[in-house]
Write an enzyme that holds these catalytic residues in place. Structure first.
Site, PDB file in Angstrom:
ATOM      1  N   HIS A  95      53.359  41.102  51.001  1.00 26.41           N
ATOM      2  CA  HIS A  95      52.522  41.390  49.829  1.00 26.41           C
ATOM      3  C   HIS A  95      51.081  41.000  50.112  1.00 26.41           C
ATOM      4  CE1 HIS A  95      50.817  41.282  45.813  1.00 26.41           C
ATOM      5  NE2 HIS A  95      50.583  39.987  45.939  1.00 26.41           N
ATOM      6  N   ASP A 124      25.602  62.479  56.030  1.00 20.64           N
ATOM      7  CA  ASP A 124      26.945  62.009  56.389  1.00 20.64           C
ATOM      8  C   ASP A 124      26.780  60.577  56.887  1.00 20.64           C
ATOM      9  OD1 ASP A 124      29.616  61.659  57.506  1.00 20.64           O
ATOM     10  OD2 ASP A 124      29.753  63.845  57.426  1.00 20.64           O
ATOM     11  N   TRP A 160      50.736  34.979  54.348  1.00 24.77           N
ATOM     12  CA  TRP A 160      49.681  35.845  54.907  1.00 24.77           C
ATOM     13  C   TRP A 160      48.686  35.025  55.716  1.00 24.77           C
ATOM     14  CZ3 TRP A 160      44.311  36.538  54.506  1.00 24.77           C
ATOM     15  CH2 TRP A 160      43.651  35.691  53.619  1.00 24.77           C
ATOM     16  N   SER A 188      39.716  48.781  63.390  1.00 27.34           N
ATOM     17  CA  SER A 188      39.300  49.757  62.382  1.00 27.34           C
ATOM     18  C   SER A 188      38.190  49.187  61.508  1.00 27.34           C
ATOM     19  CB  SER A 188      40.507  50.154  61.543  1.00 27.34           C
ATOM     20  OG  SER A 188      40.089  50.713  60.324  1.00 27.34           O
ATOM     21  N   SER A 189      38.344  47.922  61.082  1.00 24.64           N
ATOM     22  CA  SER A 189      37.335  47.311  60.209  1.00 24.64           C
ATOM     23  C   SER A 189      36.004  47.163  60.925  1.00 24.64           C
ATOM     24  CB  SER A 189      37.782  45.918  59.770  1.00 24.64           C
ATOM     25  OG  SER A 189      38.842  46.014  58.895  1.00 24.64           O
ATOM     26  N   HIS A 272      37.560  32.643  55.109  1.00 23.39           N
ATOM     27  CA  HIS A 272      36.701  32.512  53.941  1.00 23.39           C
ATOM     28  C   HIS A 272      35.703  33.646  53.795  1.00 23.39           C
ATOM     29  CE1 HIS A 272      35.937  30.764  50.209  1.00 23.39           C
ATOM     30  NE2 HIS A 272      34.711  31.168  50.396  1.00 23.39           N
ATOM     31  N   GLU A 274      36.162  36.486  54.832  1.00 26.70           N
ATOM     32  CA  GLU A 274      37.034  37.600  54.457  1.00 26.70           C
ATOM     33  C   GLU A 274      37.192  37.687  52.933  1.00 26.70           C
ATOM     34  OE1 GLU A 274      38.641  40.041  55.891  1.00 26.70           O
ATOM     35  OE2 GLU A 274      39.985  40.592  54.248  1.00 26.70           O
ATOM     36  N   TYR A 276      35.019  36.893  50.784  1.00 23.37           N
ATOM     37  CA  TYR A 276      33.797  37.486  50.227  1.00 23.37           C
ATOM     38  C   TYR A 276      33.667  38.943  50.608  1.00 23.37           C
ATOM     39  CZ  TYR A 276      32.750  32.892  48.634  1.00 23.37           C
ATOM     40  OH  TYR A 276      32.828  31.699  47.995  1.00 23.37           O
ATOM     41  N   SER A 287      27.384  46.119  39.512  1.00 20.28           N
ATOM     42  CA  SER A 287      25.932  46.172  39.306  1.00 20.28           C
ATOM     43  C   SER A 287      25.433  47.596  39.151  1.00 20.28           C
ATOM     44  CB  SER A 287      25.206  45.516  40.484  1.00 20.28           C
ATOM     45  OG  SER A 287      25.615  44.184  40.623  1.00 20.28           O
ATOM     46  N   HIS A 321      37.387  24.029  52.812  1.00 18.72           N
ATOM     47  CA  HIS A 321      37.925  23.765  51.472  1.00 18.72           C
ATOM     48  C   HIS A 321      39.338  24.345  51.290  1.00 18.72           C
ATOM     49  CE1 HIS A 321      35.763  27.545  49.728  1.00 18.72           C
ATOM     50  NE2 HIS A 321      36.995  27.835  50.014  1.00 18.72           N
ATOM     51  N   HIS A 322      39.799  25.142  52.259  1.00 17.92           N
ATOM     52  CA  HIS A 322      41.187  25.591  52.207  1.00 17.92           C
ATOM     53  C   HIS A 322      42.128  24.562  52.819  1.00 17.92           C
ATOM     54  CE1 HIS A 322      40.098  29.729  51.073  1.00 17.92           C
ATOM     55  NE2 HIS A 322      39.026  29.517  51.809  1.00 17.92           N
ATOM     56  N   THR A 347      26.680  32.549  42.630  1.00 20.71           N
ATOM     57  CA  THR A 347      27.697  33.310  41.904  1.00 20.71           C
ATOM     58  C   THR A 347      27.392  33.297  40.417  1.00 20.71           C
ATOM     59  OG1 THR A 347      29.211  32.463  43.566  1.00 20.71           O
ATOM     60  CG2 THR A 347      30.176  33.682  41.752  1.00 20.71           C
ATOM     61  N   LYS A 350      24.679  35.725  39.477  1.00 27.87           N
ATOM     62  CA  LYS A 350      25.131  37.107  39.331  1.00 27.87           C
ATOM     63  C   LYS A 350      25.691  37.362  37.936  1.00 27.87           C
ATOM     64  CE  LYS A 350      25.980  38.521  43.990  1.00 27.87           C
ATOM     65  NZ  LYS A 350      25.357  39.825  43.911  1.00 27.87           N
ATOM     66  N   ARG A 469      53.393  26.724  45.551  1.00 24.84           N
ATOM     67  CA  ARG A 469      53.444  28.170  45.766  1.00 24.84           C
ATOM     68  C   ARG A 469      54.475  28.491  46.851  1.00 24.84           C
ATOM     69  NH1 ARG A 469      47.884  29.382  49.134  1.00 24.84           N
ATOM     70  NH2 ARG A 469      48.697  31.486  49.138  1.00 24.84           N
TER      71      ARG A 469
END
Lengths: 551, 57, 370
Positions: A95, A124, A160, A188-189, A272, A274, A276, A287, A321-322, A347, A350, A469
């Site tokens: 998932h 293009d 994950w 690809s990314s 991290h 990632e 964002y 926006s 922080h993870h 943040t 925004k 979790r």
């Protein structure tokens, strides 16, 4: 930086002599490429590739969603009813992987493909064949990843985040396939990101300066740099895993002198930013939509750009922080607590900017606006729990509980995914030439909002009450929260079928949309006809004469 | 040079007067801003690290 | 628009209900240590700060949405920047954050001071149980979940402490500074008891440090919080905190048991003794993977009727003592005593119709361990 003239469209169309929109209308008729399936396999057109990305992402969204529903069904009540723990762990892992790499990221790339050339006035993407290649890598990558479900030993089952040594010494045999598929998705990314940067920097219409670009383009530019910076780190860390598993190294195996914590540092140095990568383009979409339906220019355009850049830079300074409970020195905990708290500032800016954009506007509530407003509210709630998680001593209690699950789902589902949905509703008239069904859209919106909150809000409580979790079964005091979450999950999942109904209906027909489909929309994409012809801006629009839109 | 530093600091803070921003974008050389930006980012990191190290004793 | 109003009301009601719910036991526990109470108050402070900011921001937002509806004839203004406001809403959050960082730093500094510990306990995570060793006391034991599988499958009614009960809880004295040294034998685990506000990863190859000073006697329950494989959900932590004299008594008892067992290594054990002890150890340590009836599951081989094991007693001993590298089979020579290893091997060779009649003596295992 003076914008260069965009190059002529490279392939079949060198007929851009009779510029103008009348010509563009005819393009459908003398499309010269191959037909049928080959057309889609070989297409180099940014609109077609954008559609492919979006369709791919939607199908992954449903596959990942089914995995989530398996998880929620098992958690509906205490005990093991439907699946065994081994399979449950495969479901949580798949998932996460499918949603992050298969649904959210490709959706944003799809929107970028469609909209960035239209928003900067380019014919293009800068590298159309590369574009085709980046897309077709994805079905390969995810076909491979999904095939692990049918392999002996099952699919990846280590979350994950695939922490070593659970994923290396203790992983199932399919881990090597998982690594390969992630490598392909990563390539690809990176290629997609290179293409986007090249397009934005080189192919803006004459006269369009950087600070004239729509925020979706800005946020994607910054996101693309993040991708190029961190995808190689992911590739590195999974390659090290590959070596540990198959070639006898021990990067992450303490028994051989390695360090399992090194894995987490490398993973989150990728992970991290990632996070964002999955939210910055969402900021760009919101926006665009909020000013359109408030009929008022975005408040603080420049500070939005600065805030996006700040968030991007800070994203490289907060990864620890993870891992606050992994056992790190006090100075490290403090450093990363301070940097994490700092992220709250840009943040917050925004959110304040969006709210101030609404202030004294002239507001209507079409479906894209509804989703954007829900994004602002619920992303902010996710931001608040993020701020709580930044406080290290409190994080010792929150870490790896459902509180964290609630937090990141609030920023990812009513955050990133609502923004994607909002973007789809917003740009559908441009893609199909028809307005999406407003009534169905509203149903979709309200059911989604209710479903999402029923699913994820109780998770704050189950987490605070002590539920870890990634567990297939839980103690009795968590039963009520989980039952509500599961019901909400099924409601949210089912209401996404409405989204498909809206999409099909809108492609087939509906109220005709003019070029400028929304009254308050100002960006360049609204100057081409709806539906946008296959080839647009073969002659670049001249922006030098236009009054600066934003300032 | 001082003006560049001021602009970069303003960007870090996220707020700048529109007039000054226009000036920077019309007259300034991008490379200056990039170099100063990277240097100041390093300064920020060192500053936070110093605070953390001091607090950690 | 009616829907809009419904949403506003809904949001308002949930904001009002949230604190009420928090007071109702849905919140983080206050816990029974000074640190846990500090953490609780940090948690509540930051929570209320978020509530206040949220109320202000959402109030402005919903006021604007309501007041500036085009259907009510609102005309759009054109302003798009305001330096003073922007400076304010950057500075104020910064100040709030600094205000929040100060107490958080202070609490963290205290948490990071394990000096002056009265008692050291080594906590070792294993798939899927905890092993506790009272350093310098010569007492150690494993602690596995005691909730029966019949409750998990629903054949039997679930007990009050479903999934949160263990065979041997960690016993600690109150009002003493207890230092934990955490590590793992296999994958990363995380040792967590919410009431004690201790959550620390147990990382293989590394030793982490944490400490607690429990103020109230009682039984405190928690769980492993780092995904560690299939039985991650079935790896509870139970801490039984006792008054000092009660604890001393308990410790003396355990010590006597441990000594008696150490002394008994050299004597000849009877089959029945070993079988009884072995069944106990098997249930606590082996059954999670190889199943209570020895039938195995998935990658975990069946032990009942396992020919390789039954034909070769030396191989069997080697596997239990030294583990099998590249598989989840851990080396139990480190965490079980010679008596326990001998007992469990004897049990495995004679239970479930294996009936080899083999008796493995603790002294044989002791030799292997030396």
């Amino acid at each position: 930086m003076a914008p260069k003239l965009p190059p002529q469209h490279p392939l079949e169309h060198s007929t851009a002599t009779t510029a103008g929109q009348a010509h563009e209308h005819d393009d459908h008729h003398h499309y010269g490429g191959p037909g049928g399936i080959k057309r889609w396999l070989l297409t180099t057109n940014h609109k077609e590739i954008g559609s492919l990305y979006l369709i791919f992402s939607l199908s992954m969204f449903f596959i990942g969603g089914i995995f989530a529903l398996v998880v929620r069904a098992e958690l509906f009540q205490p005990g093991l009813q439907l699946v065994q723990p081994e399979f449950f762990n495969q479901m949580t892992t798949m998932h996460g992987l499918i949603m992050v790499f298969g649904a959210v990221m490709p959706a944003f790339v799809g929107l970028a493909n469609w909209m960035i050339p239209l928003q900067v006035g380019a014919p293009d993407m800068a590298l159309p064949r590369l574009n085709n290649f980046s897309f077709w890598l994805l079905p390969v990558a995810f076909g491979l990843l999904l095939s692990t479900l049918f392999m002996p030993g099952g699919a990846p089952n280590f979350g994950w985040t695939f922490y070593a040594p659970l994923s290396t010494d203790y992983g199932p045999p399919s881990t090597t396939f998982f690594i390969f598929s992630l490598h392909i998705a990563g390539i690809s990314s990176i290629l997609g990101a290179i293409n986007i940067i090249a397009t934005i920097l080189n192919m803006r219409a004459p006269g369009m300066r950087m600070m004239d670009m729509p925020l979706f383009v800005w946020t994607w530019l910054i996101t693309a740099f993040l991708l190029i910076a961190v995808m190689p780190v992911l590739a590195g860390v999974i390659t090290m895993m590959l070596m540990d598993i198959n070639f006898g190294t021990s990067f992450f195996d303490a028994g051989g002198g390695g360090d399992p914590v090194l894995f987490q540092h490398l993973f989150w140095f990728f992970g991290h930013p990632e996070v964002y990568i999955m939210i910055l383009p969402a900021f760009g979409i919101v926006s665009a939509i909020v000013p359109t339906f408030a009929r008022k220019p975005l408040f603080g355009y420049a500070s939005m750009v600065y805030a996006t850049a700040s968030i991007a830079i800070l994203s490289f300074l907060v990864w620890v922080h993870h891992m606050f409970v992994v056992g790190l020195p006090l100075a490290a905990e403090l450093f990363f607590m301070y940097t994490t708290m700092l992220i709250a500032v840009p943040t917050g800016v925004k959110v304040f900017n969006w709210v101030t954009t609404l202030f004294r506007g002239s507001i209507t509530f079409e479906t894209p606006m509804l989703f954007s407003l829900a994004f602002i509210v619920m992303f902010t709630i996710g931001g608040f729990s993020g701020l709580m998680l930044a406080i290290v001593p409190a994080d010792f209690q929150y870490h790896d509980t459902y509180f964290v699950v609630a937090h990141f789902h609030y920023v990812l589902v009513p955050g990133a995914i609502f923004a994607i949905i909002a973007g789809v509703y917003y740009w559908l008239p441009k893609w199909t030439g028809h307005y999406p069904d407003e009534r169905l859209g509203r149903w979709h919106f309200w059911l989604s909002v209710i479903g999402v909150n029923l699913t994820f809000f109780p998770m704050h409580f189950s987490g605070l009450a002590g539920m870890p979790r990634r567990i297939p079964d839980y103690a009795l005091q968590f039963a009520d929260f989980n039952m509500v979450s599961s019901l909400g999950g099924f409601l949210f999942g089912a209401s996404q079928l409405l989204f498909v109904a809206v999409l099909i209906k809108c492609v087939r027909g509906g109220e005709k949309a003019p070029a400028k489909a929304w009254e308050g929309a100002e960006d360049l994409e609204w100057s081409v006809p709806s539906p946008a012809p296959l080839h647009t801006f073969e002659t670049p629009p001249d922006m030098t004469s236009q009054a600066p839109q934003r300032h | 040079m001082w003006n560049v530093v001021k602009s970069v600091l303003a960007a870090f803070f996220g707020v700048q007067k529109e007039r000054r921003r226009q000036e920077d974008f019309t007259h300034g050389e991008p490379i200056k801003f990039i170099v100063v930006g990277i240097l100041l980012a390093a300064v920020l990191v060192i500053l936070i690290a110093m605070i953390a190290l001091t607090a950690a004793g | 628009m009616r829907a809009m109003l419904a949403w506003v009301t809904g949001m308002g009601v949930s904001w009002l209900l949230a604190p009420a719910a928090l007071a109702n036991g849905w919140n983080m526990p206050k816990g029974v240590t000074e640190i846990s109470r500090d953490i609780y108050s940090l948690h509540m402070t930051i929570f209320w700060i978020c509530v206040v900011i949220g109320v202000v921001v959402f109030a402005v937002m919903f006021y604007s949405l309501f007041r500036y509806r085009r259907s009510q004839g609102a005309k759009a203004d054109n302003f798009h920047e305001h330096t003073t406001v922007e400076v304010l809403w950057t500075t104020i959050p910064l100040l709030i954050l600094v205000g929040m960082a100060l107490p958080a730093t202070a609490t963290l500094q205290r948490m990071y001071d394990p000096s002056g510990a009265d008692l050291d306990v080594m906590v070792t995570g294993q798939q899927w149980r905890w092993h506790y060793e009272y350093m310098d006391e010569g007492v150690s034991f494993t602690s596995s979940m005691s909730t029966p599988t019949s409750q998990i499958s629903g054949e039997e009614a679930r007990g009050e402490n479903y999934l949160l009960d263990v065979d041997n809880p960690l016993v600690l004295p109150v009002d003493q500074k207890v230092r934990f040294l955490l590590t793992s034998d296999d994958v990363i685990h995380s040792w967590w008891v919410p009431e004690l506000a201790v959550k620390q990863d147990a990382v293989p190859g590394f030793v982490n440090e944490n400490w607690v000073r429990i103020e109230e006697p009682g039984i405190y329950r928690g769980q492993c919080t780092e995904l560690c494989g299939k039985d991650h959900a079935f790896m509870p932590v139970v801490v039984h905190a006792m008054e000092q004299d009660e604890y001393d008594e308990w410790l003396a008892e355990r010590k006597a048991e441990a000594e008696a067992e150490a002394n008994s290594v050299d004597r000849e054990w009877e089959m029945d003794e070993l079988m009884e002890r072995g069944e106990q150890v098997y249930g606590s340590v082996c059954a999670t993977c190889h199943q209570q009836d020895g039938s195995g599951s998935g990658q975990f081989p069946a032990l009942a009727g396992n020919d390789q094991m039954l034909d070769d007693v030396d191989w069997h001993k080697d596997v239990v003592v030294n583990g099998v590298s590249g598989t989840p089979m851990a080396a139990f020579g480190g965490s079980l005593s010679a008596v326990e290893v001998a007992a469990v091997i004897t049990y495995e060779r004679n239970a479930w119709d294996n009936d080899t009649g083999d008796v493995v003596q603790p002294s044989e295992i002791q030799e292997m361990l030396e």
